[in-house]
Design a protein around this motif. Sequence first.
Motif, mmCIF file in Angstrom:
data_model
loop_
_atom_site.group_PDB
_atom_site.id
_atom_site.type_symbol
_atom_site.label_atom_id
_atom_site.label_comp_id
_atom_site.label_asym_id
_atom_site.label_seq_id
_atom_site.Cartn_x
_atom_site.Cartn_y
_atom_site.Cartn_z
ATOM 1 N N ARG A 78 0.816 -1.216 0.000
ATOM 2 C CA ARG A 78 0.000 0.000 0.000
ATOM 3 C C ARG A 78 0.848 1.263 0.000
ATOM 4 N NH1 ARG A 78 -5.312 -1.076 1.031
ATOM 5 N NH2 ARG A 78 -5.799 -3.187 1.749
ATOM 6 N N ALA A 79 2.129 1.118 0.398
ATOM 7 C CA ALA A 79 3.057 2.255 0.404
ATOM 8 C C ALA A 79 4.420 1.782 -0.089
ATOM 9 C CB ALA A 79 3.171 2.849 1.802
ATOM 10 N N VAL A 80 5.070 2.615 -0.880
ATOM 11 C CA VAL A 80 6.418 2.326 -1.366
ATOM 12 C C VAL A 80 7.289 3.549 -1.091
ATOM 13 C CG1 VAL A 80 7.867 1.740 -3.334
ATOM 14 C CG2 VAL A 80 5.564 0.778 -3.165
ATOM 15 N N PRO A 125 14.183 7.402 10.412
ATOM 16 C CA PRO A 125 13.646 8.088 9.228
ATOM 17 C C PRO A 125 12.527 7.315 8.539
ATOM 18 C CG PRO A 125 16.047 8.172 9.254
ATOM 19 C CD PRO A 125 15.644 7.192 10.311
ATOM 20 N N VAL A 126 12.674 6.001 8.448
ATOM 21 C CA VAL A 126 11.628 5.187 7.823
ATOM 22 C C VAL A 126 10.358 5.231 8.660
ATOM 23 C CG1 VAL A 126 10.958 2.848 7.158
ATOM 24 C CG2 VAL A 126 13.250 3.682 6.621
ATOM 25 N N LEU A 127 10.511 5.120 9.973
ATOM 26 C CA LEU A 127 9.339 5.147 10.855
ATOM 27 C C LEU A 127 8.624 6.493 10.788
ATOM 28 C CD1 LEU A 127 10.801 3.293 13.975
ATOM 29 C CD2 LEU A 127 9.142 2.413 12.317
ATOM 30 N N LEU A 128 9.386 7.579 10.689
ATOM 31 C CA LEU A 128 8.760 8.896 10.578
ATOM 32 C C LEU A 128 7.981 9.013 9.270
ATOM 33 C CD1 LEU A 128 8.239 11.754 11.567
ATOM 34 C CD2 LEU A 128 10.471 12.434 10.635
ATOM 35 N N CYS A 129 8.527 8.472 8.203
ATOM 36 C CA CYS A 129 7.822 8.522 6.924
ATOM 37 C C CYS A 129 6.534 7.702 6.991
ATOM 38 C CB CYS A 129 8.724 8.015 5.801
ATOM 39 S SG CYS A 129 8.128 8.443 4.143
ATOM 40 N N LEU A 130 6.593 6.545 7.647
ATOM 41 C CA LEU A 130 5.383 5.735 7.828
ATOM 42 C C LEU A 130 4.322 6.519 8.595
ATOM 43 C CD1 LEU A 130 6.811 2.212 8.780
ATOM 44 C CD2 LEU A 130 5.931 2.959 6.566
ATOM 45 N N HIS A 131 4.770 7.220 9.626
ATOM 46 C CA HIS A 131 3.842 8.026 10.428
ATOM 47 C C HIS A 131 3.180 9.110 9.576
ATOM 48 C CE1 HIS A 131 2.215 10.272 13.806
ATOM 49 N NE2 HIS A 131 2.823 11.345 13.363
ATOM 50 N N ARG A 132 3.978 9.776 8.758
ATOM 51 C CA ARG A 132 3.435 10.853 7.926
ATOM 52 C C ARG A 132 2.465 10.330 6.874
ATOM 53 N NH1 ARG A 132 8.973 14.596 7.271
ATOM 54 N NH2 ARG A 132 8.834 15.472 9.398
ATOM 55 N N LEU A 133 2.704 9.119 6.412
ATOM 56 C CA LEU A 133 1.815 8.517 5.426
ATOM 57 C C LEU A 133 0.591 7.868 6.066
ATOM 58 C CD1 LEU A 133 4.394 6.737 3.080
ATOM 59 C CD2 LEU A 133 3.031 8.752 2.513
ATOM 60 N N GLY A 134 0.709 7.564 7.373
ATOM 61 C CA GLY A 134 -0.330 6.787 8.018
ATOM 62 C C GLY A 134 -0.317 5.345 7.535
ATOM 63 N N ALA A 135 0.900 4.855 7.198
ATOM 64 C CA ALA A 135 1.055 3.520 6.632
ATOM 65 C C ALA A 135 1.563 2.535 7.679
ATOM 66 C CB ALA A 135 2.021 3.557 5.449
#
Length: 211
Positions: free
Chosen positions: A4-6, A140-150
């Motif tokens: 669902r997210a890349v 950094p990956v976890l923050l991006c997941l948070h911003r995407l809601g993924a």
Amino acid sequence: MRYRAVLFDVDGTIVDSQRAVLKAFEKVLGELGLPAPDAQLKESALRGPGLRVLEGLGVKNAKEVGLRWGEYCAQEEKQLFPGIARVLRELREAGVQLGIVTSRTACETEMDPPVKSVLPMFDARVCAGETSRPKPAPDPVLLCLHRLGARAEETLYIGDSPTDQQSALAAGVDFALAVWGARDASMHAKYFPQCPEDVLSIARIPTRQFA
């Protein structure tokens, strides 16, 4: 599974920038009166983040010098890897969320014409300095997941270096090695896409005919 997210790294994954990064780095070192980088230092420069590389060399005004390094790099000719822009469009049209996780600063990311041309296709990005711990930590990956809601288990991270791989695995995210830009194709990964178009089959997106 269908992701669902890349997430994408930038250098060596979206944009072919190795020559530009090293040429700008050598120019900065020359201005500082430092010798040309050896193979190990070149590898560190390519993996980034640049600020830590400069601090490791004992550069006192590392932040200012890092900005100059980024400016020099932006002036060098770079280009997107062939097919990457169309792959991003295909993923986005299929409803996949897109994110950037890079060791570049936000300024370095936004001022680079090839990268700037595809930035509107991304839903979130995390750049150097936005987390207390950079890659290879998972932050950094976890923050991006948070911003995407993924969710991590539904996300794929594509990168070209060991720091990308380690950050993805530490965050619980599947990792695909961008063989088209990687300098070492022997590292562990779940997938080994040979070209950007291979990402579509990995993400279970129907592949259209590429010109």
